[in-house]
Design a protein around this motif. Structure first.
Motif, mmCIF file in Angstrom:
data_model
loop_
_atom_site.group_PDB
_atom_site.id
_atom_site.type_symbol
_atom_site.label_atom_id
_atom_site.label_comp_id
_atom_site.label_asym_id
_atom_site.label_seq_id
_atom_site.Cartn_x
_atom_site.Cartn_y
_atom_site.Cartn_z
ATOM 1 N N ALA A 33 0.864 -1.182 0.000
ATOM 2 C CA ALA A 33 0.000 0.000 0.000
ATOM 3 C C ALA A 33 0.900 1.230 0.000
ATOM 4 N N TRP A 34 0.661 2.134 -0.949
ATOM 5 C CA TRP A 34 1.517 3.300 -1.148
ATOM 6 C C TRP A 34 0.786 4.580 -0.771
ATOM 7 N N VAL A 35 1.560 5.622 -0.414
ATOM 8 C CA VAL A 35 0.987 6.932 -0.099
ATOM 9 C C VAL A 35 1.773 8.017 -0.822
ATOM 10 N N TYR A 36 1.103 9.126 -1.116
ATOM 11 C CA TYR A 36 1.739 10.287 -1.748
ATOM 12 C C TYR A 36 2.518 11.109 -0.721
ATOM 13 N N ASP A 37 3.411 11.956 -1.225
ATOM 14 C CA ASP A 37 4.074 12.946 -0.384
ATOM 15 C C ASP A 37 3.690 14.340 -0.868
ATOM 16 N N HIS A 38 2.569 14.838 -0.343
ATOM 17 C CA HIS A 38 2.152 16.226 -0.550
ATOM 18 C C HIS A 38 1.754 16.792 0.797
ATOM 19 N N MET A 39 1.919 18.087 0.948
ATOM 20 C CA MET A 39 1.570 18.738 2.209
ATOM 21 C C MET A 39 0.234 19.455 2.131
ATOM 22 N N GLY A 41 -3.548 19.331 -0.122
ATOM 23 C CA GLY A 41 -4.358 18.641 -1.124
ATOM 24 C C GLY A 41 -4.699 19.515 -2.316
ATOM 25 N N SER A 42 -4.388 20.816 -2.235
ATOM 26 C CA SER A 42 -4.769 21.725 -3.309
ATOM 27 C C SER A 42 -4.136 21.344 -4.641
ATOM 28 N N VAL A 43 -2.923 20.776 -4.604
ATOM 29 C CA VAL A 43 -2.267 20.402 -5.863
ATOM 30 C C VAL A 43 -2.951 19.205 -6.509
ATOM 31 N N LEU A 44 -3.820 18.540 -5.744
ATOM 32 C CA LEU A 44 -4.597 17.413 -6.264
ATOM 33 C C LEU A 44 -6.087 17.743 -6.266
ATOM 34 N N SER A 45 -6.379 19.054 -6.272
ATOM 35 C CA SER A 45 -7.763 19.549 -6.318
ATOM 36 C C SER A 45 -8.597 19.053 -5.141
ATOM 37 N N ALA A 75 12.161 15.048 -2.617
ATOM 38 C CA ALA A 75 13.440 15.372 -1.988
ATOM 39 C C ALA A 75 13.467 16.790 -1.442
ATOM 40 N N ALA A 76 12.661 17.692 -1.996
ATOM 41 C CA ALA A 76 12.665 19.090 -1.575
ATOM 42 C C ALA A 76 11.897 19.335 -0.282
ATOM 43 N N ASN A 77 11.076 18.389 0.131
ATOM 44 C CA ASN A 77 10.163 18.652 1.239
ATOM 45 C C ASN A 77 10.822 18.659 2.613
ATOM 46 N N SER A 110 5.950 25.571 -11.055
ATOM 47 C CA SER A 110 5.109 24.515 -11.618
ATOM 48 C C SER A 110 3.885 24.292 -10.729
ATOM 49 N N ARG A 111 2.936 23.541 -11.259
ATOM 50 C CA ARG A 111 1.727 23.202 -10.487
ATOM 51 C C ARG A 111 2.094 22.554 -9.151
ATOM 52 N N TRP A 112 3.101 21.688 -9.159
ATOM 53 C CA TRP A 112 3.456 20.931 -7.967
ATOM 54 C C TRP A 112 4.221 21.787 -6.954
ATOM 55 N N ALA A 113 4.629 22.995 -7.351
ATOM 56 C CA ALA A 113 5.386 23.871 -6.450
ATOM 57 C C ALA A 113 4.490 24.793 -5.627
ATOM 58 N N GLN A 114 3.183 24.766 -5.853
ATOM 59 C CA GLN A 114 2.289 25.691 -5.152
ATOM 60 C C GLN A 114 2.364 25.531 -3.639
ATOM 61 N N GLU A 115 2.405 24.287 -3.164
ATOM 62 C CA GLU A 115 2.435 24.069 -1.716
ATOM 63 C C GLU A 115 3.744 24.567 -1.105
ATOM 64 N N HIS A 116 4.837 24.488 -1.855
ATOM 65 C CA HIS A 116 6.123 24.976 -1.364
ATOM 66 C C HIS A 116 6.126 26.512 -1.288
ATOM 67 N N GLU A 117 5.512 27.139 -2.270
ATOM 68 C CA GLU A 117 5.445 28.601 -2.277
ATOM 69 C C GLU A 117 4.682 29.107 -1.058
ATOM 70 N N VAL A 118 3.579 28.448 -0.717
ATOM 71 C CA VAL A 118 2.765 28.873 0.430
ATOM 72 C C VAL A 118 3.523 28.676 1.741
ATOM 73 N N LEU A 119 4.263 27.571 1.855
ATOM 74 C CA LEU A 119 4.981 27.260 3.087
ATOM 75 C C LEU A 119 6.366 27.894 3.146
ATOM 76 N N GLY A 120 6.784 28.518 2.060
ATOM 77 C CA GLY A 120 8.095 29.159 2.044
ATOM 78 C C GLY A 120 9.249 28.183 1.941
ATOM 79 N N ILE A 121 9.028 27.035 1.309
ATOM 80 C CA ILE A 121 10.088 26.043 1.124
ATOM 81 C C ILE A 121 10.809 26.352 -0.186
ATOM 82 N N PRO A 122 12.098 26.657 -0.147
ATOM 83 C CA PRO A 122 12.811 26.996 -1.380
ATOM 84 C C PRO A 122 12.998 25.770 -2.275
#
Length: 250
Positions: A33-39, A41-45, A75-77, A110-122
């Motif tokens: 059983a696998w899980v995603y690594d997103h912080m 859910g907005s990037v997955l609507s 790796a960036a998270n 990119s679309r996948w960078a939205q969560e990083h922009e909000v959290l201030g992750i470079p």
């Protein structure tokens, strides 16, 4: 024979439903059983998400036989150290059932960078730098997870056995890295270059320091009645590619 796995998204299912789904998958004989690594859910609507190592650890504690994997850790998270420590922790909680899926992450803007922009992750601007950061995680895992490690690492989690590392790839460069350094590679089943990526990983393994080591070739696709069919196109395709694992994302 192809192993069939499942992925249930923390963006689409609340914890009680996730737990129930994975327990059912375990009872039905799915491999992992696998899980995603997103912080977010907005990037997955979606308006919800659960952090991946927290979720993986909880699923590991709730189950007893099914594998638990991340598809894939960005790796960036986290810092390299936090990533290595978290993966080692889930391996212990799971009793050795964890597969550490890792990826280089997306570019800024990119679309996948939205969560990083909000959290201030470079995020690294160049693909070269993103790949270098991913390699730094692999390097630290080699050091931190070595039973003969330097005394300065004493006290950090030491997984036994080491969890296999699966590399999510969308380029020949990453496919080669998977063949050289990892135990598994994952590509989207519908990617037009999947055959090329699998072959690049195989070739790199053959030229690596440990050419006889097994290399698990896997692909992911959407969960559906068709993809669950052992005689359907999805399972036939991964078998034709010489793959070992099909991950169905629901």
């Amino acid at each position: 024979m192809v192993t069939v796995d499942v992925l249930y998204s923390g963006a689409m299912h609340a914890w009680p439903e996730l737990r129930e789904n994975v327990l059912r998958a375990e009872a039905e004989g799915f491999g992992t059983a696998w899980v995603y690594d997103h912080m977010s859910g907005s990037v997955l609507s979606s308006s919800r998400m659960l952090e991946c190592f927290t979720l993986a650890g909880a699923l590991a504690a709730a189950t007893s036989t099914i594998g638990i994997g991340t598809l894939v850790v960005n790796a960036a998270n986290r810092t390299a150290g936090m990533t290595a420590v978290a993966a080692a922790s889930v391996q212990e909680i799971s009793g050795g059932r964890f597969i550490f899926g890792l990826g280089a992450g997306a570019a800024p803007g990119s679309r996948w960078a939205q969560e990083h922009e909000v959290l201030g992750i470079p995020l690294h601007d160049s693909m070269r730098d993103r790949h270098a950061h991913l390699v730094s995680i692999l390097d630290l895992c080699d050091v931190l997870w070595d039973p003969n490690r330097d005394a300065k690492w004493n006290g950090f989690p030491l997984p036994s056995p080491r969890p296999p590392v699966l590399l999510g790839v969308n380029s020949v460069a990453l496919a080669k890295l998977a063949g050289e350094r990892c135990q598994a590679v994952n590509v989207r089943l519908e990617h037009p270059r999947i055959e090329e990526f699998f072959q690049a990983a195989r070739d790199a393994r053959a030229q690596s320091a440990n050419p006889a080591a097994p290399l698990d070739l896997s692909a992911w696709t959407d969960l559906s009645e068709a993809s669950l069919d052992s005689r359907g196109e999805a399972q036939r395709r991964i078998d034709e590619l010489g793959g070992h694992r099909l991950i169905l994302a629901g």
